[in-house]
Scaffold this motif. Structure first.
Motif, PDB file in Angstrom:
ATOM      1  N   ALA A   1     -53.742 -12.795 -48.938  1.00  0.00           N
ATOM      2  CA  ALA A   1     -52.491 -12.271 -48.392  1.00  0.00           C
ATOM      3  C   ALA A   1     -51.534 -13.395 -48.050  1.00  0.00           C
ATOM      4  O   ALA A   1     -50.314 -13.297 -48.267  1.00  0.00           O
ATOM      5  N   THR A   2     -52.066 -14.479 -47.482  1.00  0.00           N
ATOM      6  CA  THR A   2     -51.213 -15.629 -47.143  1.00  0.00           C
ATOM      7  C   THR A   2     -50.561 -16.211 -48.388  1.00  0.00           C
ATOM      8  O   THR A   2     -49.395 -16.620 -48.369  1.00  0.00           O
ATOM      9  N   ALA A   3     -51.355 -16.231 -49.507  1.00  0.00           N
ATOM     10  CA  ALA A   3     -50.827 -16.804 -50.748  1.00  0.00           C
ATOM     11  C   ALA A   3     -49.980 -15.803 -51.517  1.00  0.00           C
ATOM     12  O   ALA A   3     -49.411 -16.142 -52.557  1.00  0.00           O
ATOM     13  N   GLY A   4     -49.864 -14.566 -51.010  1.00  0.00           N
ATOM     14  CA  GLY A   4     -49.068 -13.566 -51.700  1.00  0.00           C
ATOM     15  C   GLY A   4     -49.729 -13.054 -52.965  1.00  0.00           C
ATOM     16  O   GLY A   4     -49.037 -12.667 -53.910  1.00  0.00           O
ATOM     17  N   VAL A   5     -51.075 -13.038 -52.996  1.00  0.00           N
ATOM     18  CA  VAL A   5     -51.829 -12.619 -54.182  1.00  0.00           C
ATOM     19  C   VAL A   5     -52.564 -11.331 -53.846  1.00  0.00           C
ATOM     20  O   VAL A   5     -53.212 -11.208 -52.795  1.00  0.00           O
ATOM     21  N   GLU A   6     -52.444 -10.349 -54.732  1.00  0.00           N
ATOM     22  CA  GLU A   6     -53.137  -9.075 -54.539  1.00  0.00           C
ATOM     23  C   GLU A   6     -54.599  -9.240 -54.957  1.00  0.00           C
ATOM     24  O   GLU A   6     -54.890  -9.677 -56.068  1.00  0.00           O
ATOM     25  N   LEU A   7     -55.540  -8.855 -54.058  1.00  0.00           N
ATOM     26  CA  LEU A   7     -56.978  -8.990 -54.335  1.00  0.00           C
ATOM     27  C   LEU A   7     -57.598  -7.595 -54.429  1.00  0.00           C
ATOM     28  O   LEU A   7     -57.555  -6.833 -53.462  1.00  0.00           O
ATOM     29  N   ASN A   8     -58.150  -7.263 -55.589  1.00  0.00           N
ATOM     30  CA  ASN A   8     -58.763  -5.958 -55.816  1.00  0.00           C
ATOM     31  C   ASN A   8     -60.239  -6.130 -56.159  1.00  0.00           C
ATOM     32  O   ASN A   8     -60.623  -7.069 -56.881  1.00  0.00           O
ATOM     33  N   VAL A   9     -61.073  -5.203 -55.644  1.00  0.00           N
ATOM     34  CA  VAL A   9     -62.517  -5.251 -55.896  1.00  0.00           C
ATOM     35  C   VAL A   9     -62.960  -3.905 -56.447  1.00  0.00           C
ATOM     36  O   VAL A   9     -62.642  -2.864 -55.881  1.00  0.00           O
TER      37      VAL A   9
END
Length: 597
Positions: free
Chosen positions: A465-473
């Protein structure tokens, strides 16, 4: 003289010894094969006959059978010579007849020896077993006083011809006994047609039958058995015996048959030639020594040896020569390699002798050269990685000594950061060395890979979130497997941190886990900068970071992917990568799934 030249000279000295050994072995083989061939040719035929081979045995039995027939119509062997010559020409056998006193009566090849192993006793009156009934009987050629003269034969032959013509289609068979009597067999309902008259014994036959009856009764009387009233020719209308057949009347069992047979033997002694010894061998040669050969054979043997030696020498030039040249090239390459020339190659091609050994040496040289180049690069990379923090620390300390630069608190913080960076590098190097050598301690337990992926993703959500990247699992409810959970987390940690590090703000990182083909597959997919095709084969190399612009200073040791691959292999799995420059990368770990019980 240099070591290479000394070795080359030694190799040249070895050539004659190799050729000499080859030629010596060839000479022995030639002599053995030629001698063995001649010995077999000289001895095998005789021994083949001596061992009573099928063909020779049949010829021998033919000779014995013909001689027994001859003995049945002669009182002695004095005139058997012409018959022996005819049999010898017909059967290809050497035949000799020797009487009981050892005197040679006749011999078709008197110059040949008469070995005892080829001598057999011929007793014309010895009973034989019938091949069908197994009952003892005399040879069909033993007719005794039942032998008819020519006039009697002509008389019976005329009668038989009339019977045959009368029977017509009712005729079953005709034959002629060795005694000269014709036998005509008709069907069960066939008319007599004169067969009764044909089957009536002639006066000479009647006399012989009466004598045979008296001899049989004498035997039966001695055995205290019932006497017979008559002995007659076994010639009922349906009789089909092909030999002289007699029967006692009335038939009174085995004793009567035995006495009748003995009576026939005693009756036939006066008209049958006595027992003799018959020698049957190969008519062309007798027993020979194992190396018996004529002067002409010896001369041919010598020529054969010379020709074979010439061919052997030519074969040596064709076979050994190319092999030795290939061996010298291989030896030269080994000398260059041992002297430090890692580019030394044999240059042998697939058509050359020792091509397989040469190819193996070339592969070994290439691999060693590659390993050494890789080792040099690794040492240079390690030196570079450690030089940077050391240089920074030294610069800060020297500036502090001169009264310039940072205060003590800032200096301590910077020094600790650089020390931590060096500690991470050395720790990763140690872990990588243990994994590659197989000495890494693993604690395999049953665990849930899906839970491990979810936990790790939760730990990275704040950073993403800090890097502005969406993380999906995306995982199933459970992915059971037996592995080291800590090492699995370390693999995924390296892959996930690497993906976040190279994915710009606004990008996406997906973690997918599933089971396929008996393996648990966990993929980390990013939409980051991607990897150039030329760099893709090196992503797992130690201390490799690709383009400097892709590495963020202080955030990576360049060992993460190397450690991930080594740990995956230590756990019995694999790791693969696919990437497109400017679009993103996919790293996939495959581990053996837990098989259902």
């Amino acid at each position: 003289m240099s070591r290479s030249r000394r070795t080359g000279a030694a190799g040249a000295r070895r050539v004659p010894r190799l050729l000499a050994r080859y030629l010596a072995a060839g000479v022995l083989l030639v002599i053995a094969s030629a001698g063995g061939t001649i010995w077999l040719a000289e001895t095998s035929e005789y021994r083949y006959d001596e061992q009573a081979s099928g063909a020779a045995l049949m010829r021998d039995e033919q000779v014995i059978d013909e001689l027994t027939n001859w003995a049945g119509s002669h009182t002695d062997w004095s005139t058997v010579g012409p018959t022996l010559l005819l049999l010898s020409n017909e059967t290809g056998r050497r035949i000799a007849v020797i009487d009981a006193a050892g005197t040679v009566i006749a011999d078709t090849a008197p110059e040949l020896p008469r070995p005892a192993s080829s001598t057999r006793l011929l007793d014309p009156l010895e009973p034989l077993s019938d091949p069908v009934t197994l009952e003892p009987q005399l040879h069909e050629g033993i007719t005794g006083p039942f032998l008819l003269d020519q006039a009697q034969r002509d008389q019976l032959t005329g009668q038989a011809s009339a019977v045959v013509e009368c029977l017509g289609d009712a005729l079953v068979d005709t034959t002629v006994w060795a005694s000269g009597r014709p036998v005509v067999v008709g069907g069960e309902d066939a008319p007599d047609c004169g067969r009764a008259a044909l089957n009536t014994p002639l006066p000479s036959e009647r006399t012989a039958l009466d004598e045979l009856r008296d001899r049989t009764n004498a035997c039966l009387l001695a055995a205290d058995a019932p006497l017979v009233t008559d002995v007659e020719l076994a010639l009922p209308p349906s009789n089909d015996s092909a030999r002289l057949a007699l029967r006692a009347v009335p038939a009174s069992g085995d004793t009567a048959d035995e006495c009748l047979l003995q009576a026939r033997i005693d009756q036939s002694e006066a008209t049958t030639a006595p027992a003799v010894h018959v020698v049957l061998t190969d008519e062309r040669r007798g027993p020979r020594g194992p190396l018996d050969a004529s002067p002409g054979s010896i001369a041919r043997f010598g020529v054969f040896i010379v020709v074979l030696l010439a061919l052997l020498s030519a074969a040596a030039a064709l076979i050994i020569g190319p092999t030795l040249r290939s061996a010298r090239r291989l030896e030269t390459a080994v000398d260059r390699f041992s002297a430090g020339d890692r580019d030394a190659r044999t240059g042998l091609h697939a058509r050359d002798d020792l091509a397989g050994i040469g190819a193996a040496f070339d592969r070994m040289s290439s691999e060693i050269a590659g390993h050494e180049a890789s080792r040099r690069r690794l040492l240079g990379d390690i030196a570079h990685e450690l030089r940077s923090p050391l240089t920074n620390i030294r610069g800060w300390v020297e500036a502090a000594d001169d009264g310039l630069g940072l205060d003590h608190a800032a200096l301590r913080r910077l020094v600790l950061d650089e020390a931590s960076r060096m500690e991470r590098i050395t720790g990763d190097l140690q872990l990588l060395a243990l994994a590659e050598s197989g000495d890494l301690a693993l604690e395999r337990t049953r665990c849930d890979a899906a839970a491990a992926v979810q936990e790790l993703a939760e730990a990275y959500r704040a950073r993403a979130a800090t890097a502005g990247v969406e993380l999906n699992v995306t995982t199933p409810e459970q992915l059971p497997l037996t592995t080291d959970p800590a090492r699995l987390r370390q693999i995924l940690d390296n892959l996930l941190s690497n993906a976040l590090r190279h994915t710009p703000s606004g990008g996406r990182v997906d973690v997918e886990a599933a089971t396929a083909d008996g393996t648990v597959r966990i993929a980390v997919i990013d939409t980051g900068t991607g990897i150039a095709p030329a760099d893709l084969p090196r992503v797992f190399d130690r201390l490799w970071r690709g383009e400097p612009s892709r590495a963020r200073a202080g955030q990576s040791t360049g060992l993460g992917l190397s450690i991930a691959r080594s740990l995956a292999e230590a756990l019995g799995g694999t790791i693969q990568t696919w990437s497109t420059l400017g679009e993103g990368s996919r790293f996939e770990v495959s581990l053996p799934a837990l098989r259902p019980q």
